[in-house]
Design a protein around this motif. Structure first.
Motif, PDB file in Angstrom:
ATOM      1  N   THR A   1      -7.419   2.930   6.067  1.00  0.00           N
ATOM      2  CA  THR A   1      -8.350   3.234   4.906  1.00  0.00           C
ATOM      3  C   THR A   1      -9.474   2.439   4.689  1.00  0.00           C
ATOM      4  OG1 THR A   1      -6.718   1.947   3.748  1.00  0.00           O
ATOM      5  CG2 THR A   1      -6.296   4.130   3.984  1.00  0.00           C
TER       6      THR A   1
ATOM      7  N   SER B   1      -1.887   5.470   2.153  1.00  0.00           N
ATOM      8  CA  SER B   1      -3.080   6.243   1.299  1.00  0.00           C
ATOM      9  C   SER B   1      -3.893   6.838   2.517  1.00  0.00           C
ATOM     10  CB  SER B   1      -4.001   5.276   0.556  1.00  0.00           C
ATOM     11  OG  SER B   1      -4.375   4.323   1.242  1.00  0.00           O
TER      12      SER B   1
ATOM     13  N   SER C   1     -10.128   7.133   4.488  1.00  0.00           N
ATOM     14  CA  SER C   1     -10.996   7.352   3.142  1.00  0.00           C
ATOM     15  C   SER C   1     -12.463   6.709   3.398  1.00  0.00           C
ATOM     16  CB  SER C   1     -10.285   6.889   1.919  1.00  0.00           C
ATOM     17  OG  SER C   1      -9.842   5.737   2.319  1.00  0.00           O
TER      18      SER C   1
ATOM     19  N   LEU D   1     -13.863   8.050  -4.891  1.00  0.00           N
ATOM     20  CA  LEU D   1     -12.263   7.895  -4.801  1.00  0.00           C
ATOM     21  C   LEU D   1     -12.013   9.272  -4.042  1.00  0.00           C
ATOM     22  CD1 LEU D   1     -10.196   5.798  -5.123  1.00  0.00           C
ATOM     23  CD2 LEU D   1      -9.726   7.029  -7.066  1.00  0.00           C
TER      24      LEU D   1
ATOM     25  N   ILE E   1      -8.529  11.061  -2.430  1.00  0.00           N
ATOM     26  CA  ILE E   1      -7.002  11.059  -2.434  1.00  0.00           C
ATOM     27  C   ILE E   1      -6.527  12.563  -1.700  1.00  0.00           C
ATOM     28  CG2 ILE E   1      -4.813  10.924  -3.635  1.00  0.00           C
ATOM     29  CD1 ILE E   1      -6.799   8.315  -4.111  1.00  0.00           C
TER      30      ILE E   1
ATOM     31  N   ARG F   1     -10.442  -0.382  -3.956  1.00  0.00           N
ATOM     32  CA  ARG F   1     -10.204   0.853  -4.769  1.00  0.00           C
ATOM     33  C   ARG F   1      -8.682   1.327  -4.685  1.00  0.00           C
ATOM     34  NH1 ARG F   1     -15.613   4.168  -2.986  1.00  0.00           N
ATOM     35  NH2 ARG F   1     -16.228   2.522  -1.346  1.00  0.00           N
TER      36      ARG F   1
ATOM     37  N   GLU G   1      -6.009   3.557  -4.356  1.00  0.00           N
ATOM     38  CA  GLU G   1      -6.002   4.728  -3.826  1.00  0.00           C
ATOM     39  C   GLU G   1      -4.302   4.999  -3.844  1.00  0.00           C
ATOM     40  OE1 GLU G   1      -9.220   5.097  -0.105  1.00  0.00           O
ATOM     41  OE2 GLU G   1      -7.419   3.926   0.300  1.00  0.00           O
TER      42      GLU G   1
ATOM     43  N   LYS H   1      -2.592   8.036  -6.299  1.00  0.00           N
ATOM     44  CA  LYS H   1      -2.225   9.396  -5.396  1.00  0.00           C
ATOM     45  C   LYS H   1      -0.770   9.438  -6.053  1.00  0.00           C
ATOM     46  CE  LYS H   1      -0.015  10.515  -0.903  1.00  0.00           C
ATOM     47  NZ  LYS H   1      -0.113  10.398   0.528  1.00  0.00           N
TER      48      LYS H   1
END
Length: 657
Positions: free
Chosen positions: A276, A524, A535, A552, A554, A616, A618, A622
């Motif tokens: 991530t 994530s 991400s 962001l 998800i 962030r 995440e 989620k």
């Protein structure tokens, strides 16, 4: 999903099928030679394979007649994870084993190449062996030595398999990306490993259209200074660019293949699994580890042999392509489909299975659900009489997917939902030809895989959701990550939560009857159609646009088997999220990354929530989007602006799934 201990199985192999399965013959043989249990079927064999781990893998090497150029001193010199040392002292070559069938069946098809015309083109075992021998000799002439990296920017075509095998024959290290990857995505991977050779196409065909890649290839050549040679494959018929070599010139020779004996733990290939943050992880797996793991998986679990045709829909950027090519190890005809999964219509993959006479058809759970939604009727519209097994991976196959396959393909269909990871290039749990299939469940943990479900304190669970862990080493676990000299990134990826134990990042339930239920990712990492994406890649692309201050992304697994991937954007002052900006966001993602990375929705937010250290948020977001109450999803004291979280909680509560 709940364990179905008392429910009737959807499918049960008959006595003839059980008796004829390779795993049954292996168990009988291993009971005589290595002390495996003769009775108790697969559950007893699995228990023995993890309790007597070294004996099991010695039996595997013996049963499959692994050709050790120099013998091994012991099976497992060190059980530590990470750092397990398998078969020290042994030398061998993966490519030699992949081409063994050429001696007995030179004129049978080793590969069946299929494009969007769905017309199969065979490559015989003798022709495959000849081209691998010719190319390996040319790679040596170019100065490729054991340990050098050889890269492919290629679709799923025979040339890709030949280049992989020739690289392995000389002891080189293969790595590949699919041509729908943009230049930045490819360079983020290849620049890490510094290849000396690049195999490339001028373009590819997908969805009935030609996609030119000459500009991308030119950029790769400019940005990969370690390249000593570029090999051009004219898929669209264009001449080789200046300074590039022609594929046909390098594969026209008749040199006998020379297989470099390399240590068991010598690198075979580098796969990439995006975390991530930061660059994709460059995962290195060994020649010997992949050889024994894939032989076990393909012959004993998938029940593949010389009479089978093995088709799995994949691209060269996914570990399933490497797994598919390993079908050659069992003497199986491997089907390479280069095209869209849904062209000219949603039933395309069933058409390929029919036209190639596939006996084992692998696809994604998402494709099965798409066929169900589109009203496809495979058994009615295609001759699938040779298909004995349909396997799915990429995400858990929902119960409705099991029922649809049973009703619409065959009521005597072996349905194998399997789960593993790029990280091991194999399965932790999945196909067992001698066990029943229960709706919504993977049949069992794989042989030699000490799979458990643990609570946060490291206590084993049965019948409850826990973390997927593997408590003993597997031969195909990474030997290392590339450019990770102290091993810290490797340890952080799998061994931080439970030191010395592999924690994969999936939520699972082990049932009381030995099956496995996968509930999705516990971290994530984005996972769409089996392709895991970071991400960070999406943030890097989207936030190039001046209107996007921060974003962001998800990925949310849905109860019906779908996957919802929204992109939340915090706009710069004065910017408006109109149709034009949405289109430019999508165009940027498509160009920089790939169409797979496109979000399902783009939603404006007032700001992105972060941890107090600036990361962030995440995983908590989620959980909120999956309907977890705010008080259970996140500690508000760990967030820079906790007021932002109620938006996601409300969205998770109200969104129609």
């Amino acid at each position: 999903m709940t364990p179905a201990a008392n429910s009737a199985p959807l499918w049960q192999p008959d006595a003839e099928r059980i008796a004829g399965a390779t795993v049954t013959r292996f168990q009988s043989w291993a009971s005589e030679r290595y002390g495996a249990p003769a009775d108790g079927g697969y559950p007893a064999l699995h228990r023995w394979s993890v309790e007597e781990l070294e004996t099991f893998w010695r039996a595997i090497a013996d049963w499959f007649d692994i050709r050790f150029t120099t013998p091994y001193e012991t099976v497992l010199a060190d059980r530590a994870m990470p750092g397990a040392r398998w078969f020290p002292g042994a030398t061998l070559n993966y490519a030699e084993h992949a081409l063994r069938a050429a001696a007995d069946r030179p004129d049978a098809p080793a590969l069946l190449h299929v494009d969007e015309t769905h017309e199969p083109t065979p490559v015989t075992w003798s022709e495959l062996r000849r081209q691998v021998g010719a190319l390996a000799a040319e790679l040596r002439a170019l100065g490729v030595r054991p340990g050098d990296r050889v890269s492919g920017y290629l679709p799923n075509i025979p040339q890709a398999a030949i280049a992989l095998l020739a690289t392995a024959a000389v002891g080189g290290v293969w790595t590949s990306c699919a041509p729908d990857f943009g230049a930045r995505s490819v360079l983020d991977r290849f620049q890490q490993v510094e290849p000396v050779v690049l195999f490339t196409v001028d373009g590819y065909r997908y969805g009935g259209k030609e996609h030119d890649r000459t500009d991308t290839v030119a950029e790769l050549r400019r940005e990969l200074p370690t390249l000593r040679a570029v090999v051009h494959i004219p898929l669209l018929g264009t001449p080789a660019p200046e300074g590039a070599l022609d594929w046909s010139d390098l594969t026209s020779g008749t040199a006998e293949p020379v297989f470099e004996p390399v240590p068991f733990d010598h690198p075979l290939w580098v796969l990439y699994s995006s975390g991530t943050t930061g660059l994709p992880k460059a995962i290195v797996q060994s020649q010997g580890g992949i050889l024994v793991e894939h032989l076990k998986q393909l012959a004993l679990h998938c029940d593949l042999g010389p009479d089978d045709r093995f088709f799995w829909y994949t691209s060269t950027g996914w570990m399933m392509w490497n797994f598919l090519v390993s079908g050659l190890l069992t003497g199986t005809t491997v089907v390479l489909y280069d095209g869209s999964p849904g062209h000219p219509d949603t039933g395309a993959q069933w058409s390929v299975a029919e036209r190639t006479g596939a006996t084992f058809f692998g696809t994604s759970a998402a494709y099965v659900m798409a066929c169900r939604k589109a009203g496809v009727h495979p058994a009615r519209d295609y001759d699938l009489s040779r298909v004995a097994c349909v396997a799915t991976t990429g995400s858990p196959l929902p119960p409705d997917g099991f029922r649809w396959l049973h009703d619409e393909v065959a009521d005597d269909l072996w349905i194998a939902s399997v789960s593993g990871g790029t990280d091991v290039c194999s399965c932790f749990a999945g196909a067992v030809p001698t066990l029943p299939v229960h709706i919504g469940e993977l049949q069992a943990a794989c042989l030699g895989t000490d799979l458990q479900s643990w609570d946060p304190h490291g206590n084993p669970l049965v019948g409850e959701v826990g973390e997927l862990v593997v408590t003993n080493p597997m031969p195909s676990m990474p030997i290392r990550f590339w450019n990770d000299p102290d091993g810290s990134r490797y340890r952080e990826s799998y061994f931080e939560m439970f030191p010395g134990v592999w924690r994969h990042g999936d939520w699972i339930t082990l049932t009381d009857h030995g099956s496995v239920i996968i509930h999705g990712r516990s971290d994530s990492t984005l996972n769409r159609q089996g392709v895991r994406m970071g991400s960070a890649d999406i943030y890097e692309a989207v936030e190039r646009l001046p209107e996007i201050r921060e974003s962001l992304v998800i990925g949310v697994e849905e109860p019906d088997g779908g996957y919802w991937m929204p992109l939340f954007v915090h706009l710069a002052p004065g910017a408006t999220l109109d149709d034009d900006l949405r289109a430019r966001v999508k165009a940027t993602i498509r160009e920089v990354l790939s169409p797979r990375h496109l979000p399902d929705e783009i939603i404006e937010i007032p700001a992105v929530p972060h941890t107090l250290t600036g990361k962030r948020l995440e995983v908590p977001v989620k959980r909120l989007l999956q309907g977890t109450p705010l008080t259970r999803a996140v500690n508000p004291g760990s967030v820079d602006n906790a007021a932002l979280l109620s938006f996601y909680e409300e969205l998770g509560r109200t969104r129609v799934r």
